[in-house]
Write a protein that holds these residues in place. Structure first.
Motif, PDB file in Angstrom:
ATOM      1  N   ILE A 187       0.842  -1.197   0.000  1.00 48.42           N
ATOM      2  CA  ILE A 187       0.000   0.000   0.000  1.00 48.42           C
ATOM      3  C   ILE A 187       0.875   1.244   0.000  1.00 48.42           C
ATOM      4  O   ILE A 187       2.070   1.183   0.273  1.00 48.42           O
ATOM      5  CB  ILE A 187      -0.987   0.023   1.192  1.00 48.42           C
TER       6      ILE A 187
ATOM      7  N   ASP B   8      -1.544   6.041   2.645  1.00 47.58           N
ATOM      8  CA  ASP B   8      -2.849   5.381   2.737  1.00 47.58           C
ATOM      9  C   ASP B   8      -3.274   5.228   4.201  1.00 47.58           C
ATOM     10  O   ASP B   8      -2.580   4.598   4.992  1.00 47.58           O
ATOM     11  CB  ASP B   8      -2.764   4.011   2.062  1.00 47.58           C
TER      12      ASP B   8
ATOM     13  N   THR C  25      -6.501   4.041   5.064  1.00 50.10           N
ATOM     14  CA  THR C  25      -7.645   3.150   5.231  1.00 50.10           C
ATOM     15  C   THR C  25      -7.453   1.704   4.799  1.00 50.10           C
ATOM     16  O   THR C  25      -8.042   0.807   5.401  1.00 50.10           O
ATOM     17  CB  THR C  25      -8.864   3.702   4.473  1.00 50.10           C
ATOM     18  N   THR C  26      -6.673   1.452   3.778  1.00 53.18           N
ATOM     19  CA  THR C  26      -6.619   0.105   3.207  1.00 53.18           C
ATOM     20  C   THR C  26      -6.172  -0.943   4.215  1.00 53.18           C
ATOM     21  O   THR C  26      -6.780  -2.011   4.310  1.00 53.18           O
ATOM     22  CB  THR C  26      -5.701   0.073   1.965  1.00 53.18           C
ATOM     23  N   GLU C  27      -5.121  -0.669   4.955  1.00 59.22           N
ATOM     24  CA  GLU C  27      -4.603  -1.666   5.906  1.00 59.22           C
ATOM     25  C   GLU C  27      -5.669  -2.047   6.934  1.00 59.22           C
ATOM     26  O   GLU C  27      -5.910  -3.229   7.176  1.00 59.22           O
ATOM     27  CB  GLU C  27      -3.361  -1.128   6.604  1.00 59.22           C
TER      28      GLU C  27
ATOM     29  N   ASP D 148      -9.007  -1.603   6.761  1.00 58.11           N
ATOM     30  CA  ASP D 148     -10.137  -2.259   6.100  1.00 58.11           C
ATOM     31  C   ASP D 148      -9.798  -3.678   5.676  1.00 58.11           C
ATOM     32  O   ASP D 148     -10.601  -4.596   5.830  1.00 58.11           O
ATOM     33  CB  ASP D 148     -10.593  -1.453   4.875  1.00 58.11           C
ATOM     34  N   PHE D 149      -8.614  -3.867   5.137  1.00 53.10           N
ATOM     35  CA  PHE D 149      -8.210  -5.187   4.670  1.00 53.10           C
ATOM     36  C   PHE D 149      -8.105  -6.168   5.833  1.00 53.10           C
ATOM     37  O   PHE D 149      -8.520  -7.316   5.720  1.00 53.10           O
ATOM     38  CB  PHE D 149      -6.877  -5.077   3.913  1.00 53.10           C
TER      39      PHE D 149
ATOM     40  N   SER E  46      -2.321  -2.181  -3.725  1.00 51.09           N
ATOM     41  CA  SER E  46      -3.535  -1.402  -3.497  1.00 51.09           C
ATOM     42  C   SER E  46      -3.382   0.050  -3.949  1.00 51.09           C
ATOM     43  O   SER E  46      -3.265   0.966  -3.139  1.00 51.09           O
ATOM     44  CB  SER E  46      -3.916  -1.442  -2.017  1.00 51.09           C
ATOM     45  N   CYS E  47      -3.339   0.238  -5.255  1.00 53.13           N
ATOM     46  CA  CYS E  47      -3.403   1.596  -5.801  1.00 53.13           C
ATOM     47  C   CYS E  47      -4.038   1.485  -7.185  1.00 53.13           C
ATOM     48  O   CYS E  47      -3.362   1.165  -8.173  1.00 53.13           O
ATOM     49  CB  CYS E  47      -2.026   2.252  -5.890  1.00 53.13           C
TER      50      CYS E  47
END
Length: 115
Positions: free
Chosen positions: A30, A34, A36-38, A40-41, A94-95
């Motif tokens: 990521i 970032d 949010t991704t970590e 949320d994932f 994740s991009c």
């Protein structure tokens, strides 16, 4: 202490550790920016059977095709940092914007170069 003697001994056998404590390992690359991704994932994917292992790559704003392309060389280095010398079942990047600009084949080649 209550005056009790505690005996500490050494064993001659090494403890048995799990070869792979989780059945599946997902590597996630990521952006350093970032938020949010970590989280949320982890919430959506991680479980008692699936571990998520994250690494981050640098990204410089603004979002331009040139700045997105500059991330490609970092993908191999980032993938190498996820559990070095261990196998992963999946590695994800994740991009979305960079994925479109760089292209699936070049992203895959960059990540595969790490293994």
């Amino acid at each position: 202490m209550s005056g009790k003697n505690i005996r500490i001994g050494m064993t001659t056998r090494a403890p048995k550790l799990d070869d792979r404590p989780l059945a599946k390992r997902v590597g996630l690359i990521i952006l350093a920016t970032d938020h949010t991704t970590e989280v949320d994932f982890q919430r959506l994917v991680a479980s008692e059977r699936i571990g998520v292992y994250v690494t981050r790559i640098s990204y410089a704003n603004p979002v331009t095709p040139e700045n997105l392309m500059k991330m490609q060389p970092s993908l191999t280095v980032a993938a190498e940092l996820i559990l070095p010398d261990e196998s992963l079942d999946v590695v994800m990047y994740s991009c979305t914007s960079a994925s479109v600009v760089i292209g699936d084949a070049r992203i895959e080649a960059s990540v595969q170069a790490a293994s």
